[in-house]
Every structure is written in C-alpha cells, then in structure tokens.
Design a protein around this motif. Sequence first.
Motif, PDB file in Angstrom:
ATOM      1  N   ARG A  58      27.785  17.441  33.821  1.00  0.00           N
ATOM      2  CA  ARG A  58      27.218  17.142  35.138  1.00  0.00           C
ATOM      3  C   ARG A  58      28.212  16.331  35.966  1.00  0.00           C
ATOM      4  O   ARG A  58      29.064  15.628  35.423  1.00  0.00           O
ATOM      5  N   VAL A  59      28.055  16.438  37.282  1.00  0.00           N
ATOM      6  CA  VAL A  59      28.845  15.643  38.223  1.00  0.00           C
ATOM      7  C   VAL A  59      27.988  14.450  38.626  1.00  0.00           C
ATOM      8  O   VAL A  59      26.854  14.611  39.068  1.00  0.00           O
ATOM      9  N   VAL A  60      28.518  13.250  38.437  1.00  0.00           N
ATOM     10  CA  VAL A  60      27.786  12.030  38.746  1.00  0.00           C
ATOM     11  C   VAL A  60      27.951  11.660  40.214  1.00  0.00           C
ATOM     12  O   VAL A  60      26.983  11.362  40.907  1.00  0.00           O
ATOM     13  N   SER A  61      29.193  11.676  40.702  1.00  0.00           N
ATOM     14  CA  SER A  61      29.459  11.338  42.096  1.00  0.00           C
ATOM     15  C   SER A  61      30.774  11.983  42.521  1.00  0.00           C
ATOM     16  O   SER A  61      31.595  12.350  41.681  1.00  0.00           O
ATOM     17  N   ALA A  62      30.940  12.090  43.842  1.00  0.00           N
ATOM     18  CA  ALA A  62      32.169  12.669  44.382  1.00  0.00           C
ATOM     19  C   ALA A  62      32.462  12.055  45.742  1.00  0.00           C
ATOM     20  O   ALA A  62      31.551  11.809  46.530  1.00  0.00           O
ATOM     21  N   VAL A  63      33.739  11.800  45.973  1.00  0.00           N
ATOM     22  CA  VAL A  63      34.209  11.269  47.250  1.00  0.00           C
ATOM     23  C   VAL A  63      35.374  12.140  47.684  1.00  0.00           C
ATOM     24  O   VAL A  63      36.213  12.517  46.862  1.00  0.00           O
ATOM     25  N   GLY A  64      35.423  12.477  48.960  1.00  0.00           N
ATOM     26  CA  GLY A  64      36.507  13.295  49.490  1.00  0.00           C
ATOM     27  C   GLY A  64      37.333  12.519  50.490  1.00  0.00           C
ATOM     28  O   GLY A  64      36.898  11.503  51.035  1.00  0.00           O
ATOM     29  N   GLN A  65      38.545  13.015  50.724  1.00  0.00           N
ATOM     30  CA  GLN A  65      39.419  12.435  51.729  1.00  0.00           C
ATOM     31  C   GLN A  65      40.290  13.550  52.269  1.00  0.00           C
ATOM     32  O   GLN A  65      40.893  14.312  51.506  1.00  0.00           O
ATOM     33  N   VAL A  66      40.351  13.654  53.599  1.00  0.00           N
ATOM     34  CA  VAL A  66      41.167  14.685  54.229  1.00  0.00           C
ATOM     35  C   VAL A  66      42.589  14.166  54.335  1.00  0.00           C
ATOM     36  O   VAL A  66      42.835  13.111  54.917  1.00  0.00           O
ATOM     37  N   VAL A  67      43.507  14.898  53.727  1.00  0.00           N
ATOM     38  CA  VAL A  67      44.939  14.612  53.814  1.00  0.00           C
ATOM     39  C   VAL A  67      45.587  15.953  54.108  1.00  0.00           C
ATOM     40  O   VAL A  67      45.007  16.742  54.838  1.00  0.00           O
ATOM     41  N   SER A  68      46.718  16.242  53.563  1.00  0.00           N
ATOM     42  CA  SER A  68      47.284  17.577  53.661  1.00  0.00           C
ATOM     43  C   SER A  68      46.528  18.417  52.637  1.00  0.00           C
ATOM     44  O   SER A  68      46.960  18.623  51.520  1.00  0.00           O
ATOM     45  N   GLN A  86      30.249  13.306  24.040  1.00  0.00           N
ATOM     46  CA  GLN A  86      30.315  13.228  25.496  1.00  0.00           C
ATOM     47  C   GLN A  86      31.258  12.122  25.946  1.00  0.00           C
ATOM     48  O   GLN A  86      31.355  11.074  25.297  1.00  0.00           O
ATOM     49  N   ILE A  87      31.940  12.401  27.064  1.00  0.00           N
ATOM     50  CA  ILE A  87      32.805  11.415  27.697  1.00  0.00           C
ATOM     51  C   ILE A  87      32.496  11.401  29.187  1.00  0.00           C
ATOM     52  O   ILE A  87      32.062  12.412  29.750  1.00  0.00           O
ATOM     53  N   GLN A  88      32.670  10.223  29.805  1.00  0.00           N
ATOM     54  CA  GLN A  88      32.536  10.127  31.258  1.00  0.00           C
ATOM     55  C   GLN A  88      33.932   9.919  31.816  1.00  0.00           C
ATOM     56  O   GLN A  88      34.680   9.067  31.332  1.00  0.00           O
ATOM     57  N   CYS A  89      34.264  10.699  32.819  1.00  0.00           N
ATOM     58  CA  CYS A  89      35.616  10.686  33.361  1.00  0.00           C
ATOM     59  C   CYS A  89      35.605  10.510  34.873  1.00  0.00           C
ATOM     60  O   CYS A  89      34.635  10.842  35.544  1.00  0.00           O
ATOM     61  N   GLN A  90      36.720  10.009  35.370  1.00  0.00           N
ATOM     62  CA  GLN A  90      36.958   9.996  36.802  1.00  0.00           C
ATOM     63  C   GLN A  90      38.271  10.728  37.015  1.00  0.00           C
ATOM     64  O   GLN A  90      39.317  10.327  36.504  1.00  0.00           O
ATOM     65  N   ILE A  91      38.187  11.822  37.747  1.00  0.00           N
ATOM     66  CA  ILE A  91      39.345  12.661  37.996  1.00  0.00           C
ATOM     67  C   ILE A  91      39.654  12.641  39.485  1.00  0.00           C
ATOM     68  O   ILE A  91      38.753  12.583  40.314  1.00  0.00           O
ATOM     69  N   LYS A  92      40.927  12.659  39.798  1.00  0.00           N
ATOM     70  CA  LYS A  92      41.356  12.741  41.195  1.00  0.00           C
ATOM     71  C   LYS A  92      42.094  14.061  41.351  1.00  0.00           C
ATOM     72  O   LYS A  92      43.071  14.322  40.635  1.00  0.00           O
ATOM     73  N   LEU A  93      41.580  14.910  42.250  1.00  0.00           N
ATOM     74  CA  LEU A  93      42.140  16.245  42.475  1.00  0.00           C
ATOM     75  C   LEU A  93      42.709  16.359  43.876  1.00  0.00           C
ATOM     76  O   LEU A  93      42.088  15.879  44.832  1.00  0.00           O
ATOM     77  N   HIS A  94      43.856  17.020  44.000  1.00  0.00           N
ATOM     78  CA  HIS A  94      44.432  17.325  45.307  1.00  0.00           C
ATOM     79  C   HIS A  94      44.315  18.830  45.506  1.00  0.00           C
ATOM     80  O   HIS A  94      44.946  19.605  44.794  1.00  0.00           O
ATOM     81  N   SER A  95      43.481  19.203  46.457  1.00  0.00           N
ATOM     82  CA  SER A  95      43.215  20.619  46.711  1.00  0.00           C
ATOM     83  C   SER A  95      43.953  21.075  47.965  1.00  0.00           C
ATOM     84  O   SER A  95      43.774  20.500  49.046  1.00  0.00           O
ATOM     85  N   GLN A  96      44.795  22.090  47.810  1.00  0.00           N
ATOM     86  CA  GLN A  96      45.477  22.753  48.920  1.00  0.00           C
ATOM     87  C   GLN A  96      45.308  24.252  48.700  1.00  0.00           C
ATOM     88  O   GLN A  96      46.174  24.902  48.125  1.00  0.00           O
ATOM     89  N   PRO A  97      44.183  24.817  49.153  1.00  0.00           N
ATOM     90  CA  PRO A  97      43.877  26.214  48.847  1.00  0.00           C
ATOM     91  C   PRO A  97      44.906  27.219  49.369  1.00  0.00           C
ATOM     92  O   PRO A  97      45.002  28.317  48.840  1.00  0.00           O
ATOM     93  N   TRP A  98      45.680  26.853  50.374  1.00  0.00           N
ATOM     94  CA  TRP A  98      46.700  27.758  50.892  1.00  0.00           C
ATOM     95  C   TRP A  98      47.938  27.778  49.996  1.00  0.00           C
ATOM     96  O   TRP A  98      48.764  28.656  50.115  1.00  0.00           O
TER      97      TRP A  98
END
Length: 119
Positions: A58-68, A86-98
């Motif tokens: 499950r996803v507990v929380s999510a925060v977004g930020q607009v950058v490139s 089970q483990i609880q994690c905090q991951i930081k993803l950089h998404s650039q779909p192009w």
Amino acid sequence: MFTKAFILLFVGACFANGQGYGGEFDVDPSDQEVRQLLVKAIDSENARTNSEPQIVVRVVSAVGQVVSGNIYTITYVSEGLYSRNQIQCQIKLHSQPWVSDTPKVVSNQCVPVETPRFY
C-alpha cells in the motif's frame, strides 16, 4: 507597461492555488499514476539488486514537486515475495516521461514493520 502586467499576471497564476512553481504539493495516495510509477521503480530495483523481490502492499503518503519533470516522495509498505516480511520505505522518484517510462530512483530508505505475532 505590458511587460509588467504580464509578469504580475504570471506570478499571480503561479501562486493562485497556494503553491508556486517548484513547491511541494500533496498527492492522493490512491492516485493511479503515482502507484504505476512506484511499481515500475520497484520492479526496476528488484531486477537490479540481489535482494528478495518486493511487492508494494500500500501507499501511505505521497508528495510531488514540479521540476524538470516531477519528483515524488512516496512512503509505502511492501513485503518480500517469499518471506512476506513487511518493510516501510520512503522512496524519492524523478519522473521525466519524455526521457524514460521508468522513473529514476533518487533514494530509497526502508525499515522493518513490526507485525504482531499470534501464538
């Protein structure tokens, strides 16, 4: 005069919703786009490492930020494919779909989840 009016209009539009360009904003943990990005990133991590494969529970929380593109900081719970630990994690993803369908994992930190044992 036109330039000043345009700048004021642009700045007003950026802050109209309470967040400016580059500011963080809350994302609904049930958002399908965020879940898909997370699953792609975890699948990529599973393929890259020698550790037990993880499955997102499950996803507990999510925060977004607009950058490139977008940076998402997601707190989630996953479990081992075989051990079911089970483990609880905090991951930081950089998404650039192009650039790529798979987001870049900037960081991923996990701690074990204490689960009650019934005897």
